[in-house]
Design a protein around this motif. Sequence first.
Motif, short mmCIF file in Angstrom:
data_model
loop_
_atom_site.label_atom_id
_atom_site.label_comp_id
_atom_site.label_asym_id
_atom_site.label_seq_id
_atom_site.Cartn_x
_atom_site.Cartn_y
_atom_site.Cartn_z
N LEU A 58 0.46 -0.96 0.07
CA LEU A 58 -0.07 -0.37 0.19
C LEU A 58 0.70 0.87 0.25
O LEU A 58 0.48 2.14 -0.85
CB LEU A 58 -0.52 -0.02 1.69
N LEU A 59 1.78 1.33 0.87
CA LEU A 59 3.12 3.06 0.50
C LEU A 59 3.41 2.81 -0.14
O LEU A 59 3.23 3.73 -0.91
CB LEU A 59 4.23 2.60 1.73
N LYS A 60 3.99 1.24 -1.23
CA LYS A 60 4.61 1.96 -2.40
C LYS A 60 3.44 2.00 -3.41
O LYS A 60 3.41 2.82 -4.51
CB LYS A 60 5.05 0.25 -3.18
N ARG A 61 2.17 1.68 -3.91
CA ARG A 61 0.43 2.60 -3.55
C ARG A 61 0.85 3.26 -4.00
O ARG A 61 0.33 4.47 -4.95
CB ARG A 61 -0.36 1.86 -4.44
N GLN A 62 0.95 3.92 -3.05
CA GLN A 62 0.93 5.32 -2.41
C GLN A 62 2.00 5.97 -2.89
O GLN A 62 1.67 7.76 -3.69
CB GLN A 62 0.38 5.66 -0.74
N GLU A 63 2.88 5.62 -3.01
CA GLU A 63 4.14 6.69 -4.04
C GLU A 63 4.15 6.61 -4.65
O GLU A 63 4.22 7.82 -5.69
CB GLU A 63 5.88 6.09 -3.02
N GLU A 64 3.74 5.55 -5.96
CA GLU A 64 3.32 5.94 -7.39
C GLU A 64 2.76 6.52 -7.52
O GLU A 64 2.27 7.44 -8.75
CB GLU A 64 3.13 4.74 -7.93
N MET A 65 1.28 6.62 -7.19
CA MET A 65 0.06 7.50 -6.56
C MET A 65 0.06 9.43 -6.40
O MET A 65 -0.48 9.94 -7.30
CB MET A 65 -1.32 7.29 -6.45
N GLY A 66 0.25 9.28 -5.97
CA GLY A 66 1.20 10.41 -5.24
C GLY A 66 1.55 11.75 -6.33
O GLY A 66 1.49 12.34 -6.48
N GLY A 67 2.91 10.50 -6.91
CA GLY A 67 3.01 11.73 -8.14
C GLY A 67 2.12 12.36 -8.82
O GLY A 67 2.13 12.92 -9.38
N GLN A 68 0.74 11.40 -9.49
CA GLN A 68 -0.09 12.39 -10.00
C GLN A 68 -0.93 13.37 -8.98
O GLN A 68 -1.07 14.03 -10.63
CB GLN A 68 -0.58 10.70 -10.35
N PHE A 69 -1.19 13.31 -7.98
CA PHE A 69 -1.95 14.11 -7.83
C PHE A 69 -0.41 14.76 -7.21
O PHE A 69 -1.56 16.46 -7.23
CB PHE A 69 -2.09 13.71 -6.27
N GLU A 70 0.08 15.07 -7.24
CA GLU A 70 1.90 16.14 -7.18
C GLU A 70 1.17 17.24 -8.09
O GLU A 70 1.18 18.23 -8.19
CB GLU A 70 2.53 15.69 -6.49
N SER A 71 1.53 17.14 -8.98
CA SER A 71 1.23 17.50 -10.85
C SER A 71 -0.21 18.16 -10.58
O SER A 71 0.24 19.43 -11.23
CB SER A 71 1.40 16.37 -11.57
N SER A 72 -1.04 18.14 -9.84
CA SER A 72 -2.56 18.49 -11.00
C SER A 72 -2.64 19.22 -9.34
O SER A 72 -3.04 20.60 -9.36
CB SER A 72 -3.76 17.47 -10.11
N GLU A 73 -1.41 19.32 -8.44
CA GLU A 73 -2.04 20.84 -7.18
C GLU A 73 -0.62 21.80 -7.69
O GLU A 73 -0.91 22.82 -7.02
CB GLU A 73 -1.21 19.94 -5.78
N GLU A 74 0.08 21.74 -8.33
CA GLU A 74 1.19 22.56 -8.95
C GLU A 74 0.36 22.94 -10.46
O GLU A 74 0.65 24.50 -10.62
CB GLU A 74 2.14 22.26 -9.94
N GLU A 75 -1.04 22.78 -11.15
CA GLU A 75 -1.98 23.33 -11.80
C GLU A 75 -2.57 25.09 -11.45
O GLU A 75 -2.42 25.05 -10.14
CB GLU A 75 -2.29 22.98 -12.08
#
Length: 68
Positions: free
Chosen positions: A45-62
């Motif tokens: 789960l932690l690995k999956r969260q880290e992988e998905m974290g990159g997807q959400f970080e890019s949308s926060e910077e928009e």
Amino acid sequence: MDLQARVTDLESRLAFQDDTIETLNDILVTQQRAVERLQLQMTALLKRQEEMGGQFESSEEEAPPPHY
């Protein structure tokens, strides 16, 4: 209480304690397996969260939407 009765009582107690120890050991082994399985799941789960974290970080910077 004669010696034979005391020996019989001690043997009975020993047999009960041996059974209790064996039962507790079986429970401990079962719990250890469960803990190991949960640790593997948590790692996944932690690995999956880290992988998905990159997807959400890019949308926060928009930039914010135009209506702001």
